[in-house]
Design a protein around this motif. Structure first.
Motif, PDB file in Angstrom:
ATOM      1  N   TYR A 134      -3.501 -55.335   0.151  1.00  0.00           N
ATOM      2  CA  TYR A 134      -3.667 -56.418   1.116  1.00  0.00           C
ATOM      3  C   TYR A 134      -2.443 -56.551   2.015  1.00  0.00           C
ATOM      4  N   GLY A 135      -1.246 -56.449   1.406  1.00  0.00           N
ATOM      5  CA  GLY A 135      -0.031 -56.557   2.200  1.00  0.00           C
ATOM      6  C   GLY A 135       0.066 -55.460   3.244  1.00  0.00           C
ATOM      7  N   LEU A 136      -0.290 -54.234   2.846  1.00  0.00           N
ATOM      8  CA  LEU A 136      -0.274 -53.116   3.787  1.00  0.00           C
ATOM      9  C   LEU A 136      -1.283 -53.343   4.910  1.00  0.00           C
ATOM     10  N   ALA A 137      -2.465 -53.842   4.558  1.00  0.00           N
ATOM     11  CA  ALA A 137      -3.486 -54.092   5.571  1.00  0.00           C
ATOM     12  C   ALA A 137      -3.030 -55.157   6.564  1.00  0.00           C
ATOM     13  N   ALA A 138      -2.432 -56.237   6.044  1.00  0.00           N
ATOM     14  CA  ALA A 138      -1.958 -57.301   6.928  1.00  0.00           C
ATOM     15  C   ALA A 138      -0.839 -56.793   7.837  1.00  0.00           C
ATOM     16  N   TRP A 139       0.054 -55.978   7.276  1.00  0.00           N
ATOM     17  CA  TRP A 139       1.145 -55.404   8.064  1.00  0.00           C
ATOM     18  C   TRP A 139       0.586 -54.513   9.163  1.00  0.00           C
ATOM     19  N   CYS A 140      -0.374 -53.662   8.815  1.00  0.00           N
ATOM     20  CA  CYS A 140      -0.970 -52.759   9.811  1.00  0.00           C
ATOM     21  C   CYS A 140      -1.662 -53.540  10.914  1.00  0.00           C
ATOM     22  N   ASP A 141      -2.353 -54.611  10.549  1.00  0.00           N
ATOM     23  CA  ASP A 141      -3.105 -55.374  11.533  1.00  0.00           C
ATOM     24  C   ASP A 141      -2.187 -56.078  12.530  1.00  0.00           C
ATOM     25  N   LEU A 142      -0.986 -56.458  12.080  1.00  0.00           N
ATOM     26  CA  LEU A 142      -0.077 -57.189  12.958  1.00  0.00           C
ATOM     27  C   LEU A 142       0.876 -56.276  13.718  1.00  0.00           C
ATOM     28  N   TRP A 143       1.494 -55.319  13.020  1.00  0.00           N
ATOM     29  CA  TRP A 143       2.594 -54.554  13.606  1.00  0.00           C
ATOM     30  C   TRP A 143       2.195 -53.174  14.114  1.00  0.00           C
ATOM     31  N   LEU A 144       1.257 -52.513  13.453  1.00  0.00           N
ATOM     32  CA  LEU A 144       0.943 -51.135  13.833  1.00  0.00           C
ATOM     33  C   LEU A 144       0.294 -51.018  15.211  1.00  0.00           C
ATOM     34  N   PRO A 145      -0.668 -51.873  15.583  1.00  0.00           N
ATOM     35  CA  PRO A 145      -1.272 -51.739  16.926  1.00  0.00           C
ATOM     36  C   PRO A 145      -0.259 -51.811  18.069  1.00  0.00           C
ATOM     37  N   PRO A 146       0.611 -52.832  18.137  1.00  0.00           N
ATOM     38  CA  PRO A 146       1.572 -52.836  19.247  1.00  0.00           C
ATOM     39  C   PRO A 146       2.583 -51.707  19.153  1.00  0.00           C
ATOM     40  N   ALA A 147       2.921 -51.277  17.934  1.00  0.00           N
ATOM     41  CA  ALA A 147       3.859 -50.152  17.802  1.00  0.00           C
ATOM     42  C   ALA A 147       3.242 -48.864  18.353  1.00  0.00           C
ATOM     43  N   LEU A 148       1.975 -48.629  18.053  1.00  0.00           N
ATOM     44  CA  LEU A 148       1.298 -47.439  18.579  1.00  0.00           C
ATOM     45  C   LEU A 148       1.190 -47.489  20.094  1.00  0.00           C
ATOM     46  N   VAL A 149       0.815 -48.647  20.619  1.00  0.00           N
ATOM     47  CA  VAL A 149       0.713 -48.797  22.075  1.00  0.00           C
ATOM     48  C   VAL A 149       2.074 -48.583  22.729  1.00  0.00           C
ATOM     49  N   GLY A 158      -4.781 -46.583  22.580  1.00  0.00           N
ATOM     50  CA  GLY A 158      -5.217 -47.976  22.586  1.00  0.00           C
ATOM     51  C   GLY A 158      -6.443 -48.186  21.711  1.00  0.00           C
ATOM     52  N   VAL A 159      -7.407 -47.279  21.779  1.00  0.00           N
ATOM     53  CA  VAL A 159      -8.602 -47.380  20.935  1.00  0.00           C
ATOM     54  C   VAL A 159      -8.208 -47.330  19.459  1.00  0.00           C
ATOM     55  N   VAL A 160      -7.331 -46.391  19.115  1.00  0.00           N
ATOM     56  CA  VAL A 160      -6.873 -46.274  17.730  1.00  0.00           C
ATOM     57  C   VAL A 160      -6.135 -47.533  17.296  1.00  0.00           C
ATOM     58  N   ALA A 161      -5.254 -48.035  18.142  1.00  0.00           N
ATOM     59  CA  ALA A 161      -4.448 -49.200  17.794  1.00  0.00           C
ATOM     60  C   ALA A 161      -5.313 -50.419  17.501  1.00  0.00           C
ATOM     61  N   LEU A 162      -6.399 -50.584  18.247  1.00  0.00           N
ATOM     62  CA  LEU A 162      -7.243 -51.762  18.071  1.00  0.00           C
ATOM     63  C   LEU A 162      -8.048 -51.719  16.782  1.00  0.00           C
ATOM     64  N   LEU A 163      -8.244 -50.530  16.209  1.00  0.00           N
ATOM     65  CA  LEU A 163      -9.129 -50.404  15.060  1.00  0.00           C
ATOM     66  C   LEU A 163      -8.437 -49.953  13.785  1.00  0.00           C
ATOM     67  N   VAL A 164      -7.193 -49.488  13.862  1.00  0.00           N
ATOM     68  CA  VAL A 164      -6.548 -48.934  12.683  1.00  0.00           C
ATOM     69  C   VAL A 164      -6.348 -49.988  11.603  1.00  0.00           C
ATOM     70  N   GLY A 165      -6.044 -51.227  11.998  1.00  0.00           N
ATOM     71  CA  GLY A 165      -5.877 -52.283  11.008  1.00  0.00           C
ATOM     72  C   GLY A 165      -7.163 -52.546  10.253  1.00  0.00           C
ATOM     73  N   ARG A 166      -8.304 -52.517  10.939  1.00  0.00           N
ATOM     74  CA  ARG A 166      -9.589 -52.746  10.274  1.00  0.00           C
ATOM     75  C   ARG A 166      -9.943 -51.592   9.339  1.00  0.00           C
TER      76      ARG A 166
END
Length: 318
Positions: free
Chosen positions: A202-217, A176-184
């Motif tokens: 920028y596209g990769l950053a936006a994708w990570c900020d939206l999709w990667l946190p819930p996927a990791l969780v 959870g800690v990783v998921a909340l900060l990986v996009g930043r």
């Protein structure tokens, strides 16, 4: 008859031990890697609103952390993601044959992290303190920067301890800690503070900020399962944080960047509350992320069940 020499069987080989010293090295390397998005730049301190002398970006001093009111959340990512990676490595090594992770390895890793973070924090904060104007506002600004740096260090140490622990509930919380900060962290790589952004990232950053946190969780919840009270509680805490913490980050970014209202604390606070309420009630973000968590968790849980029934390598942990 000559004696035949046979190789010793695998069971008799002495396992490679990962103790406090090796852990300290791992923690130090991981902490440096976490700072890579900033270290690969020219490392010039971003322009400061309260700087004592007028200067250009190229004449600002070199620092090891991008201390700026416009990079408060990015600082958390830079300081926390490296230690989290060290904790994950220790957790993986515990399941590798012929590798023995000693109980104090994680403590050694924490010490390695603290050494690196102490060096970069003292150097960077010292540079900022020496260049700011001698005003009350400067002291308050420096105190905020110090608080953010300390928070980032503590988050990193917490993630390290949780991900290195044996319990699956701890894995969920650490993820959870990783998921909340990986996009930043990715945003820091795409657009270093005070420097032109890299459009292709920028596209990769936006994708990570939206999709990667819930996927990791979702992956962590699916792997850990919800068979115990501890795992259920950990999953609930992480999902709740996934809803609330990004909204807080958005409010912090908005308030920190609202220079016009800096002299009007009441107006600034009201603006921050307004942004926070809007982010907390955004149906698109909330619905999308909850759906991703549920789908990924179900998929991972199904995969774990299939592999377990077939006698795979997945082993139960507390």
């Amino acid at each position: 008859m000559s004696a035949q020499v046979h190789d010793a069987p695998d069971a008799t080989r002495v396992p490679t031990a990962v103790g406090p010293l090796a852990g300290a090295g791992l923690g130090a390397v991981a902490a440096v890697l976490g700072l890579v998005p900033w270290l690969v730049t020219d490392r010039r301190l971003p322009l400061q609103n309260l700087w004592a002398v007028q200067t250009t970006p190229g004449d600002m001093p070199v620092v090891l952390l991008p201390l700026s009111q416009y990079a408060l959340v990015q600082l958390l990512g830079l300081l926390a993601l490296g230690p989290a990676a060290a904790g994950l490595v220790l957790r993986v090594l515990r399941h590798v044959r012929q590798v023995q992770v000693r109980p104090r390895a994680a403590l050694g890793a924490a010490h390695g992290v603290l050494v690196v973070h102490a060096v970069v924090a003292v150097q960077s904060l010292g540079v900022v303190a020496g260049g700011l104007t001698h005003r009350t506002a400067s002291q308050a600004y420096l105190a905020v920067l110090m608080a953010v740096v300390v928070t980032g260090v503590l988050l990193g140490l917490a993630a390290l301890a949780l991900l290195a622990a044996r319990a699956r509930a701890a894995l969920v919380l650490g993820t959870g800690v990783v998921a909340l900060l990986v996009g930043r962290w990715v945003y820091a790589l795409a657009a270093p503070v005070g420097l032109p952004g890299q459009d292709h990232l920028y596209g990769l950053a936006a994708w990570c900020d939206l999709w990667l946190p819930p996927a990791l969780v979702g992956a962590a919840v699916g792997w850990a399962g919800v068979r115990t009270v501890g795992r259920v509680a950990a999953a609930a805490v992480v999902v709740l944080a996934l809803w609330a913490v990004p909204a807080v980050f958005t409010a912090v970014d908005s308030v920190a960047g609202y220079r016009v209202a800096m002299r009007y604390p009441a107006e600034l606070a009201a603006y921050g509350v307004q942004v926070l309420q809007a982010a907390l009630t955004d149906p698109v973000r909330i619905g999308t992320q909850l759906l991703v968590v549920a789908v990924v968790a179900a998929g991972v849980a199904a995969g774990v069940a299939v592999v377990s029934r077939r006698g795979g390598w997945i082993r139960a942990t507390p």
